[in-house]
Write an enzyme that holds these catalytic residues in place. Structure first.
Site, PDB file in Angstrom:
ATOM      1  N   GLU A  32       0.814  -0.593   0.206  1.00 38.96           N
ATOM      2  CA  GLU A  32       0.348  -0.053   0.124  1.00 38.96           C
ATOM      3  C   GLU A  32       1.011   0.597   0.004  1.00 38.96           C
ATOM      4  O   GLU A  32       1.359   1.433   0.111  1.00 38.96           O
ATOM      5  CB  GLU A  32      -0.842   0.067   1.225  1.00 38.96           C
ATOM      6  CG  GLU A  32       0.228   0.090   2.292  1.00 38.96           C
ATOM      7  CD  GLU A  32      -1.051  -0.046   3.898  1.00 38.96           C
ATOM      8  OE1 GLU A  32      -1.599   1.845   4.176  1.00 38.96           O
ATOM      9  OE2 GLU A  32      -1.277  -0.482   4.212  1.00 38.96           O
ATOM     10  N   LYS A  93      -6.091  10.695   0.767  1.00 37.94           N
ATOM     11  CA  LYS A  93      -6.046   8.310   1.389  1.00 37.94           C
ATOM     12  C   LYS A  93      -7.502   7.925   0.807  1.00 37.94           C
ATOM     13  O   LYS A  93      -8.107   8.424   1.079  1.00 37.94           O
ATOM     14  CB  LYS A  93      -6.062   8.994   2.398  1.00 37.94           C
ATOM     15  CG  LYS A  93      -6.264   7.516   3.088  1.00 37.94           C
ATOM     16  CD  LYS A  93      -6.229   7.599   4.724  1.00 37.94           C
ATOM     17  CE  LYS A  93      -5.028   8.298   5.090  1.00 37.94           C
ATOM     18  NZ  LYS A  93      -4.711   7.852   6.972  1.00 37.94           N
ATOM     19  N   VAL A 113      -6.002   0.110   3.204  1.00 37.91           N
ATOM     20  CA  VAL A 113      -5.869  -1.971   2.585  1.00 37.91           C
ATOM     21  C   VAL A 113      -7.179  -1.718   2.107  1.00 37.91           C
ATOM     22  O   VAL A 113      -6.526  -3.140   1.380  1.00 37.91           O
ATOM     23  CB  VAL A 113      -6.438  -2.098   3.909  1.00 37.91           C
ATOM     24  CG1 VAL A 113      -6.216  -3.720   3.529  1.00 37.91           C
ATOM     25  CG2 VAL A 113      -5.035  -1.677   4.697  1.00 37.91           C
ATOM     26  N   ASP A 145     -19.070   2.141  13.805  1.00 32.17           N
ATOM     27  CA  ASP A 145     -17.977   2.326  12.700  1.00 32.17           C
ATOM     28  C   ASP A 145     -16.776   1.403  13.128  1.00 32.17           C
ATOM     29  O   ASP A 145     -16.230   1.048  14.173  1.00 32.17           O
ATOM     30  CB  ASP A 145     -17.350   3.524  14.074  1.00 32.17           C
ATOM     31  CG  ASP A 145     -16.103   4.460  13.093  1.00 32.17           C
ATOM     32  OD1 ASP A 145     -15.787   3.956  12.104  1.00 32.17           O
ATOM     33  OD2 ASP A 145     -15.536   5.099  13.975  1.00 32.17           O
ATOM     34  N   SER A 147     -14.543  -0.160  10.122  1.00 32.58           N
ATOM     35  CA  SER A 147     -13.051   0.675   8.956  1.00 32.58           C
ATOM     36  C   SER A 147     -14.071  -0.976   7.696  1.00 32.58           C
ATOM     37  O   SER A 147     -14.567  -1.676   7.804  1.00 32.58           O
ATOM     38  CB  SER A 147     -11.939  -0.701   9.327  1.00 32.58           C
ATOM     39  OG  SER A 147     -11.527  -0.258   8.154  1.00 32.58           O
ATOM     40  N   ALA A 148     -13.709   0.058   6.506  1.00 31.16           N
ATOM     41  CA  ALA A 148     -14.131  -0.633   5.434  1.00 31.16           C
ATOM     42  C   ALA A 148     -13.147  -2.218   5.034  1.00 31.16           C
ATOM     43  O   ALA A 148     -13.390  -2.565   4.338  1.00 31.16           O
ATOM     44  CB  ALA A 148     -14.336   0.302   4.088  1.00 31.16           C
ATOM     45  N   ASP A 149     -12.342  -2.036   5.854  1.00 31.07           N
ATOM     46  CA  ASP A 149     -11.157  -2.774   5.658  1.00 31.07           C
ATOM     47  C   ASP A 149     -12.133  -4.328   5.376  1.00 31.07           C
ATOM     48  O   ASP A 149     -11.309  -5.669   4.875  1.00 31.07           O
ATOM     49  CB  ASP A 149     -10.159  -3.761   6.577  1.00 31.07           C
ATOM     50  CG  ASP A 149      -8.715  -2.091   5.865  1.00 31.07           C
ATOM     51  OD1 ASP A 149      -9.437  -0.834   4.995  1.00 31.07           O
ATOM     52  OD2 ASP A 149      -8.040  -1.709   7.065  1.00 31.07           O
ATOM     53  N   LYS A 166      -4.965  -2.323  13.960  1.00 30.90           N
ATOM     54  CA  LYS A 166      -4.021  -1.479  15.125  1.00 30.90           C
ATOM     55  C   LYS A 166      -4.575  -1.687  16.734  1.00 30.90           C
ATOM     56  O   LYS A 166      -6.019  -1.379  16.257  1.00 30.90           O
ATOM     57  CB  LYS A 166      -4.943  -0.307  14.151  1.00 30.90           C
ATOM     58  CG  LYS A 166      -3.993  -0.074  13.321  1.00 30.90           C
ATOM     59  CD  LYS A 166      -4.134   1.752  12.644  1.00 30.90           C
ATOM     60  CE  LYS A 166      -3.690   1.799  10.834  1.00 30.90           C
ATOM     61  NZ  LYS A 166      -3.807   0.967  10.360  1.00 30.90           N
TER      62      LYS A 166
END
Length: 312
Positions: A32, A93, A113, A145, A147-149, A166
């Site tokens: 990435e 980003k 990601v 909330d 992540s789209a990951d 993380k």
């Protein structure tokens, strides 16, 4: 209504080296670009980008750093393009959802990601190395909330080598979501899920592998079985000697969370706020632990790619 599909070169362009490697069935590792544009200060960011590519080459694979330049998703960057990602101001980003707008509006940006996973798989690359994944945020039951990951990995056949998610996130919640979304997780020489900056999060993993060849075997079994096009996460912990001091991590993270609450930092702003707080609060030690994790992940990814290539 009649639609016209754009030629792939207009929206996605592998470098000559990457295209040749893929055509020959040679090993390729996707990298990435957000760590270059948003994760490190200049000029160290470019130095690290070149270092990571060299680690991939030492493992016998071709590096494919991914970024969007003037609306075109480049899969593999030359040194001029890497320098542009490292030095150009105002780069966006880009997650997966941003890619169509970036392509249509000729924008430039570094890929996260979710975007990197999609573009790598779209180009025919099976292995991707990164630092830590996004996941379920703390307080998810109230904010929703996530992540789209996680969504992208639930529908993309790619192997991601990472140091867990993380540590600012809800790790148990993230593991539960990965299970629900049918994403396979294997610990690389560990029975516990890594803690990103830390060697371990303390959370158990159901499957353990000892070699890159075993990861490649799981990938082959995925293909043989069929089913949903989900990812494989190879969770590779940062070495104990290179991890962030756990007591320092816990103290500074608690301070960061309290500061975010006081300042009412929420949504997309929360992750960069907490990560930057950790860098400052640990005098840069968190950044060094992150880089140690990334180096290890890139090395293992190169070895997995080489093993995968030999068997296909």
């Amino acid at each position: 209504m009649r639609t016209t599909q754009q030629p792939i070169d207009n929206v996605l362009r592998p470098s000559d080296e990457v295209a040749e490697a893929l055509a020959q069935g040679a090993p390729v590792v996707a990298l990435e670009s957000t760590i270059i544009s948003h994760g490190l200060p200049q000029p160290r960011n470019l130095e690290v980008a070149l270092e990571l590519e060299e680690i991939v080459r030492e493992a016998g694979a071709v590096p494919a750093t991914i970024a969007v330049l003037d609306g075109v998703a480049h899969v593999g960057l030359d040194q001029r393009e890497l320098k542009r990602i490292a030095t150009e101001s105002g780069l966006r980003k880009l997650g997966f959802r941003d890619l169509p707008a970036a392509a249509a509006l000729k924008a430039s940006g570094a890929t996260t990601v979710s975007a990197t996973s999609f573009l790598a798989a779209r180009a025919g690359i099976r292995i991707f190395a990164t630092g830590g994944l996004g996941g379920v945020h703390r307080g998810w039951t109230e904010s929703q909330d996530e992540s789209a990951d996680l969504d992208m990995l639930s529908r993309t056949r790619i192997t991601v080598v990472c140091a867990g998610v993380k540590s600012i996130l809800d790790v148990p919640g993230t593991l539960q979501r990965l299970e629900t979304r049918e994403v396979s997780v294997a610990g690389f020489r560990t029975d516990e899920f890594p803690g990103f900056y830390l060697h371990t999060s303390g959370e158990p993993i159901d499957w353990r592998i000892e070699t890159p060849a075993e990861a490649a075997d799981i990938m082959r079994a995925q293909d043989a079985l069929g089913g949903p096009e989900t990812a494989l996460i190879v969770a590779n912990p940062v070495p104990v000697a290179e991890q962030l001091d756990p007591a320092l991590h816990d103290r500074v993270l608690a301070e960061a969370l309290a500061a975010a609450d006081r300042e009412r930092i929420t949504g997309q702003a929360i992750t960069p706020f907490l990560l930057e707080y950790l860098v400052r609060g640990t005098d840069g030690a968190s950044l060094e632990a992150n880089l140690a994790a990334v180096r290890g992940n890139v090395r293992i990814a190169g070895q997995i790619a080489a093993s995968w290539s030999r068997g296909n």
